[in-house]
Design a protein around this motif. Structure first.
Motif, PDB file in Angstrom:
ATOM      1  N   SER A   1       6.160   8.465  -3.678  1.00  0.00           N
ATOM      2  CA  SER A   1       5.478   7.694  -4.838  1.00  0.00           C
ATOM      3  C   SER A   1       6.620   7.748  -5.831  1.00  0.00           C
ATOM      4  O   SER A   1       6.652   6.550  -6.500  1.00  0.00           O
ATOM      5  CB  SER A   1       4.139   7.304  -4.821  1.00  0.00           C
ATOM      6  OG  SER A   1       3.857   8.503  -5.934  1.00  0.00           O
TER       7      SER A   1
ATOM      8  N   THR B   1       9.741   5.741  -5.438  1.00  0.00           N
ATOM      9  CA  THR B   1      10.268   4.542  -4.735  1.00  0.00           C
ATOM     10  C   THR B   1       9.369   3.468  -5.499  1.00  0.00           C
ATOM     11  O   THR B   1       9.752   2.318  -5.864  1.00  0.00           O
ATOM     12  CB  THR B   1       9.422   4.641  -3.261  1.00  0.00           C
ATOM     13  OG1 THR B   1       8.297   4.715  -3.656  1.00  0.00           O
ATOM     14  CG2 THR B   1      10.449   5.081  -2.888  1.00  0.00           C
TER      15      THR B   1
ATOM     16  N   ILE C   1       0.143   5.302   1.737  1.00  0.00           N
ATOM     17  CA  ILE C   1       0.264   4.291   2.247  1.00  0.00           C
ATOM     18  C   ILE C   1       0.309   3.072   0.753  1.00  0.00           C
ATOM     19  O   ILE C   1      -0.257   3.318   0.079  1.00  0.00           O
ATOM     20  CB  ILE C   1      -0.216   2.917   3.138  1.00  0.00           C
ATOM     21  CG1 ILE C   1       0.467   3.723   4.425  1.00  0.00           C
ATOM     22  CG2 ILE C   1       0.962   2.017   3.463  1.00  0.00           C
ATOM     23  CD1 ILE C   1      -0.481   3.120   5.691  1.00  0.00           C
TER      24      ILE C   1
ATOM     25  N   LYS D   1       3.230   0.090  -1.442  1.00  0.00           N
ATOM     26  CA  LYS D   1       3.978  -0.469  -2.146  1.00  0.00           C
ATOM     27  C   LYS D   1       4.075  -1.733  -3.587  1.00  0.00           C
ATOM     28  O   LYS D   1       3.059  -0.989  -4.584  1.00  0.00           O
ATOM     29  CB  LYS D   1       3.352  -1.618  -1.277  1.00  0.00           C
ATOM     30  CG  LYS D   1       4.664  -3.238  -1.317  1.00  0.00           C
ATOM     31  CD  LYS D   1       3.938  -4.242  -1.126  1.00  0.00           C
ATOM     32  CE  LYS D   1       4.451  -5.318  -0.971  1.00  0.00           C
ATOM     33  NZ  LYS D   1       3.924  -6.644   0.238  1.00  0.00           N
ATOM     34  N   TRP D   2       5.201  -1.518  -3.831  1.00  0.00           N
ATOM     35  CA  TRP D   2       5.953  -1.389  -5.127  1.00  0.00           C
ATOM     36  C   TRP D   2       6.726  -2.919  -5.253  1.00  0.00           C
ATOM     37  O   TRP D   2       7.639  -2.618  -4.458  1.00  0.00           O
ATOM     38  CB  TRP D   2       6.355  -0.860  -5.688  1.00  0.00           C
ATOM     39  CG  TRP D   2       5.623   0.394  -6.299  1.00  0.00           C
ATOM     40  CD1 TRP D   2       4.657   0.763  -7.368  1.00  0.00           C
ATOM     41  CD2 TRP D   2       5.491   1.839  -5.373  1.00  0.00           C
ATOM     42  NE1 TRP D   2       3.485   2.119  -6.829  1.00  0.00           N
ATOM     43  CE2 TRP D   2       4.224   2.975  -5.830  1.00  0.00           C
ATOM     44  CE3 TRP D   2       5.221   2.466  -3.971  1.00  0.00           C
ATOM     45  CZ2 TRP D   2       3.391   3.564  -4.782  1.00  0.00           C
ATOM     46  CZ3 TRP D   2       5.402   3.535  -2.836  1.00  0.00           C
ATOM     47  CH2 TRP D   2       4.229   4.213  -3.832  1.00  0.00           C
ATOM     48  N   THR D   3       6.919  -4.057  -5.182  1.00  0.00           N
ATOM     49  CA  THR D   3       7.477  -4.637  -6.381  1.00  0.00           C
ATOM     50  C   THR D   3       8.108  -4.755  -7.511  1.00  0.00           C
ATOM     51  O   THR D   3       6.820  -4.849  -8.181  1.00  0.00           O
ATOM     52  CB  THR D   3       6.549  -6.869  -5.769  1.00  0.00           C
ATOM     53  OG1 THR D   3       6.297  -6.251  -4.596  1.00  0.00           O
ATOM     54  CG2 THR D   3       7.905  -7.594  -5.776  1.00  0.00           C
TER      55      THR D   3
ATOM     56  N   THR E   1      11.686  -5.107  -3.061  1.00  0.00           N
ATOM     57  CA  THR E   1      10.606  -4.128  -2.875  1.00  0.00           C
ATOM     58  C   THR E   1      10.347  -3.178  -2.090  1.00  0.00           C
ATOM     59  O   THR E   1      11.289  -2.605  -1.391  1.00  0.00           O
ATOM     60  CB  THR E   1       9.141  -5.418  -2.239  1.00  0.00           C
ATOM     61  OG1 THR E   1       8.748  -6.423  -2.594  1.00  0.00           O
ATOM     62  CG2 THR E   1       8.184  -4.975  -1.579  1.00  0.00           C
ATOM     63  N   SER E   2       9.798  -1.792  -2.482  1.00  0.00           N
ATOM     64  CA  SER E   2       9.567  -1.091  -1.769  1.00  0.00           C
ATOM     65  C   SER E   2       8.455  -0.221  -1.642  1.00  0.00           C
ATOM     66  O   SER E   2       7.193  -0.386  -1.827  1.00  0.00           O
ATOM     67  CB  SER E   2      10.131   0.161  -2.884  1.00  0.00           C
ATOM     68  OG  SER E   2       9.470   0.780  -3.669  1.00  0.00           O
ATOM     69  N   ARG E   3       8.349   0.281   0.015  1.00  0.00           N
ATOM     70  CA  ARG E   3       7.521   0.850   0.857  1.00  0.00           C
ATOM     71  C   ARG E   3       7.760   2.025   1.230  1.00  0.00           C
ATOM     72  O   ARG E   3       8.490   2.636   1.696  1.00  0.00           O
ATOM     73  CB  ARG E   3       6.982   0.084   1.818  1.00  0.00           C
ATOM     74  CG  ARG E   3       6.413  -1.712   2.069  1.00  0.00           C
ATOM     75  CD  ARG E   3       6.799  -2.382   2.816  1.00  0.00           C
ATOM     76  NE  ARG E   3       6.201  -3.922   2.558  1.00  0.00           N
ATOM     77  CZ  ARG E   3       7.121  -4.682   2.639  1.00  0.00           C
ATOM     78  NH1 ARG E   3       7.889  -4.286   2.812  1.00  0.00           N
ATOM     79  NH2 ARG E   3       7.012  -5.992   2.237  1.00  0.00           N
TER      80      ARG E   3
END
Length: 119
Positions: free
Chosen positions: A41, A44, A101, A103-105, A110-112
């Motif tokens: 994490s 990303t 899992i 997800k960042w925006t 956006t990255s996963r």
């Protein structure tokens, strides 16, 4: 109960153990609330910086962006096991099949990330 008395109790426990110490797990006082599967994490969680690496055509500028990305992620990676006040703690060992899992925006991208403990 302060940290020093907890540590003394832990040392007393260790001195009473007979056999192989490798089979003993750390008490919660020494463990961080995150699993090792969450380490990805920190690489990303800033999508615009992460995506900028692939968008830069100039190799020299791309190399500088990679250094910037690594330096930005280092602090989060180093302190993943705790904050400056509490001190560093060991991350929890992942169990087989454990998944993280994320997800960042942000305003640009956006990255996963998906990580799984294998073997």
């Amino acid at each position: 109960m302060d940290t020093s008395s907890k540590f003394r109790d832990f040392l007393k426990f260790l001195s009473s153990v007979k056999g192989d110490l490798a089979n003993i797990t750390s008490p919660p006082l020494f463990l961080a609330p995150q699993s090792v599967t969450e380490i990805a994490s920190c690489w990303t969680e800033r999508p615009s910086i992460f995506v900028a690496l692939t968008a830069e055509p100039d190799p020299q500028k791309r190399a500088l962006l990679i250094v910037k990305w690594i330096l930005i992620s280092l602090k989060q990676q180093y302190h993943m096991g705790g904050d400056n006040i509490a001190g560093l703690k060991n991350l929890l060992n992942a169990f087989l099949g454990e998944r993280f899992i994320g997800k960042w925006t942000d305003e640009k991208a956006t990255s996963r990330v998906v990580t799984e403990q294998m073997r």
